[in-house]
Design a protein around this motif. Structure first.
Motif, short mmCIF file in Angstrom:
data_model
loop_
_atom_site.label_atom_id
_atom_site.label_comp_id
_atom_site.label_asym_id
_atom_site.label_seq_id
_atom_site.Cartn_x
_atom_site.Cartn_y
_atom_site.Cartn_z
N GLN A 1 0.83 -1.20 0.00
CA GLN A 1 0.00 0.00 0.00
C GLN A 1 0.87 1.25 0.00
O GLN A 1 0.58 2.22 -0.70
CB GLN A 1 -0.91 -0.01 1.23
CG GLN A 1 -1.88 1.14 1.29
CD GLN A 1 -2.85 0.96 2.44
OE1 GLN A 1 -3.06 -0.14 2.92
NE2 GLN A 1 -3.44 2.05 2.88
N GLY B 1 0.27 3.23 -3.30
CA GLY B 1 -0.65 4.30 -2.99
C GLY B 1 -2.10 3.86 -3.04
O GLY B 1 -3.01 4.66 -2.84
N GLU C 1 -6.76 4.67 -5.34
CA GLU C 1 -5.57 5.33 -4.76
C GLU C 1 -6.01 6.30 -3.68
O GLU C 1 -7.04 6.96 -3.80
CB GLU C 1 -4.79 6.07 -5.85
CG GLU C 1 -4.15 5.13 -6.84
CD GLU C 1 -3.24 5.86 -7.81
OE1 GLU C 1 -2.89 7.02 -7.56
OE2 GLU C 1 -2.88 5.25 -8.83
N THR C 2 -5.19 6.35 -2.64
CA THR C 2 -5.48 7.28 -1.55
C THR C 2 -4.75 8.58 -1.80
O THR C 2 -3.72 8.63 -2.46
CB THR C 2 -5.03 6.69 -0.20
OG1 THR C 2 -3.64 6.40 -0.27
CG2 THR C 2 -5.81 5.44 0.14
#
Length: 134
Positions: A113, A117, A132-133
């Motif tokens: 992660q 991302g 995606e964060t």
């Protein structure tokens, strides 16, 4: 026994600061024999061979040889100190059996992660990848 043979790392301490200083000058014949023993079992499918390969992955080759030689000397000392003792190899899977698989999966998912991302969730052995964060 490992300290007497100078097959353990020296530590010098001054003013509360510890400084690593390699290993002492022990018997060169014993050091040579231990080096050959370590080289011999480093390619075997045993507990000591697996231990050496795990150490060699994360440290310099000579330091891994000294650390593995220290383990051999510890085994020898226990065998000599207790006449009733017998050597029983723990097997190459000893370290794998002690690893918590769920924790390993969570750590790997967290690393993935951080690299990608994306949101990665692991539930009941199923991996879901989210957007995606930010």
């Amino acid at each position: 026994m490992a300290s007497w043979a100078k097959f353990c790392p020296k530590t010098h301490e001054s003013a509360g600061k510890k400084k690593a200083k390699g290993r002492g000058k022990g018997n060169p014949w014993l050091g040579g024999i231990l080096g050959r023993v370590v080289f011999g079992f480093s390619r075997t499918n045993t507990f000591l061979g697996t231990r050496h390969r795990r150490l060699a992955r994360r440290m310099a080759p000579q330091k891994a040889i000294v650390a593995s030689g220290n383990a051999v000397l510890t085994v020898i000392w226990h065998l000599l100190a207790d006449p009733e003792a017998h050597f029983c190899d723990l097997g190459p899977e000893h370290y794998d059996s002690r690893i918590n698989k769920d924790r390993k999966v969570r750590n790997l998912a967290r690393h993935l992660q951080a690299l990608t991302g994306q949101t990665i969730v692991v539930r009941d052995g199923k991996v879901t990848v989210g957007p995606e964060t930010a």
